[in-house]
Design an enzyme around this catalytic site. Structure first.
Site, short mmCIF file in Angstrom:
data_model
loop_
_atom_site.label_atom_id
_atom_site.label_comp_id
_atom_site.label_asym_id
_atom_site.label_seq_id
_atom_site.Cartn_x
_atom_site.Cartn_y
_atom_site.Cartn_z
N SER A 127 0.83 -1.21 0.00
CA SER A 127 0.00 0.00 0.00
C SER A 127 0.86 1.25 0.00
CB SER A 127 -0.87 -0.02 1.26
OG SER A 127 -1.41 1.25 1.50
N TYR A 152 -2.10 -1.50 11.01
CA TYR A 152 -2.36 -1.95 9.63
C TYR A 152 -1.19 -1.61 8.72
CZ TYR A 152 -3.99 -1.93 4.83
OH TYR A 152 -4.06 -2.13 3.47
N LYS A 156 1.96 -3.91 6.50
CA LYS A 156 2.39 -3.81 5.09
C LYS A 156 3.91 -3.67 5.01
CE LYS A 156 -1.62 -4.48 3.43
NZ LYS A 156 -1.93 -5.83 2.92
#
Ligand code: NAD
Ligand code: UDP
Length: 340
Positions: A127, A152, A156
């Site tokens: 992302s 979150y 990544k």
């Protein structure tokens, strides 16, 4: 015989569109998903679009025993696209262990089983969040990564590192890390699209739900950013373009690319929240009720991608114009809401 690809999280938003792109490109698709954030109907949609229903195995990627049986049945796969993960930033702050366990535990199991069953290629959903607040725009793949601002985001950054270390130790595995900017829109047929649970966190589904009358008005988070019009700027990429990039990444590895490739996936264009609202009205005729609200904590003022590398190496670029993307998002919302 066509080549088989395992798609974890293939019943989800990006996964289902990627199933379509894979099938249309001649791949044999097997979906591993536990339906924790999706519905099996998405694969019916894939079948209506392509004429082929991907094989589906209901499996949790964090359950190594169940995942091993699924891999054993599909040991002839030539690649894995690993979408399966949780993605709600706010929830990751309040429940970090859930996110680390699901997003990293699942990835580690997938990599372990790829090694065990000699599945040679992985595409990983990363992302733009890995760039944090970038110093220079647009961001290239060389732009330094920033410490993650949420669990979150951390999954990544860590996921990318876990893959790099794995490929270094097991060079028979090749990997492509795809850094998505802001995927929006739906398949033009309105057979598949984004199905958020509850109140959407993301702008696009909030816009279409407001247009459908499910939400009273859109909150525009912040109007005093240091951007041309004061609103946050993002790089909104059509979901079908994004899906096709996964096929390009796989093909690149299948034709011999080794090691770890990293690619930004965006359009190269920044669009502000207000510009998106205006473009939505132009594309659909719906004038959206909105109110200016305070800034949302953690929002990056502006980010958009330089996608030259994907264009040069993968021969991929985003081609769907924003008005078509917005029209598809609205068509999908009308389909879901039963609006004529
Ligand atoms: P999604 O929630 O629609 O799809 C994820 C799918 O994975 C769902 O079908 C869910 O049921 C499944 N899943 C989750 N945990 C699982 C597990 N342990 N085992 C098996 N299946 C599991 O999300 P999406 O928008 O399609 O995102 C796909 C990937 O792309 C995710 O990794 C996400 O972090 C990443 N990503 C998404 C965006 C975005 O804006 N949508 C942006 C950047 C990165
Ligand atoms: N946004 C907004 N109202 C909403 C949801 C989002 O104004 O209800 C803004 C948000 O502040 C950001 C942009 O829309 O500037 C994109 O947000 P989204 O959550 O879709 O993606 P992000 O880039 O944050 O991952």
């Amino acid at each position: 015989m066509s080549q088989k690809i395992i798609v974890t999280g293939g019943a989800g938003y990006i996964g289902s569109h990627t199933c379509v792109a894979l099938i249309e490109s001649g791949f044999d698709v097997v979906v591993f998903d536990n339906l924790s954030n999706s519905q099996i109907d998405s694969l019916d949609g894939v079948a209506r679009i392509t004429g082929t229903r991907p094989e589906f195995i209901n499996v949790d990627c964090t359950d190594i025993t169940a995942l091993r049986s699924a891999f054993a049945t599909h040991r002839d796969a030539v690649g894995v696209i690993h979408f399966a993960a949780f993605k709600a930033v706010g929830e990751s702050v309040s429940n970090p262990l859930l996110y680390y366990r699901n997003n990293l535990g699942g990835l580690i199991n997938v990599l372990d089983l790829m090694r065990e069953f000699d599945v040679p290629n992985i595409v990983f959903s990363s992302s733009a969040t890995v760039y944090g607040v970038p110093e220079k725009l647009p961001v290239t793949e060389q732009t330094p990564l920033q410490p993650a601002t949420s669990p979150y985001g951390a999954t990544k950054v860590m996921g990318e590192n876990i893959i790099r270390d794995t490929v270094r130790a097991y060079p028979q595995i090749s990997a492509t890390l795809l850094r998505y900017f802001n995927p929006i829109g739906a398949h033009p047929s309105a057979e598949i699209g984004e199905l958020p649970n509850g109140i959407p966190n993301n702008l696009m589904p909030y816009i279409t739900q407001t247009a459908a009358g499910i939400r009273e008005y859109l909150n525009v988070f912040g109007d005093d950013y240091d951007t041309p019009d004061g609103f946050c700027v993002r790089d909104y990429i059509d979901i079908n373009d994004l899906a096709r990039a996964h096929v390009a990444a796989l093909r690149h590895m299948l034709s011999g690319a080794t090691g770890v490739g990293v690619f930004n996936l965006g359009t190269g264009q920044g669009t502000s929240v207000m510009e998106l609202i205006d473009a939505f009205r132009d594309a659909t005729g719906v004038d959206l009720p909105y109110r200016i609200a305070p800034r949302r904590a953690g929002d990056v003022p502006a980010i958009w991608a330089n996608c030259d590398l994907a264009s040069r190496v993968l021969n991929w670029r985003a081609v769907v114009p924003l008005n078509e993307t917005l029209a598809s998002a609205w068509r999908w919302q009308k389909h879901v809401s039963g609006i004529k």
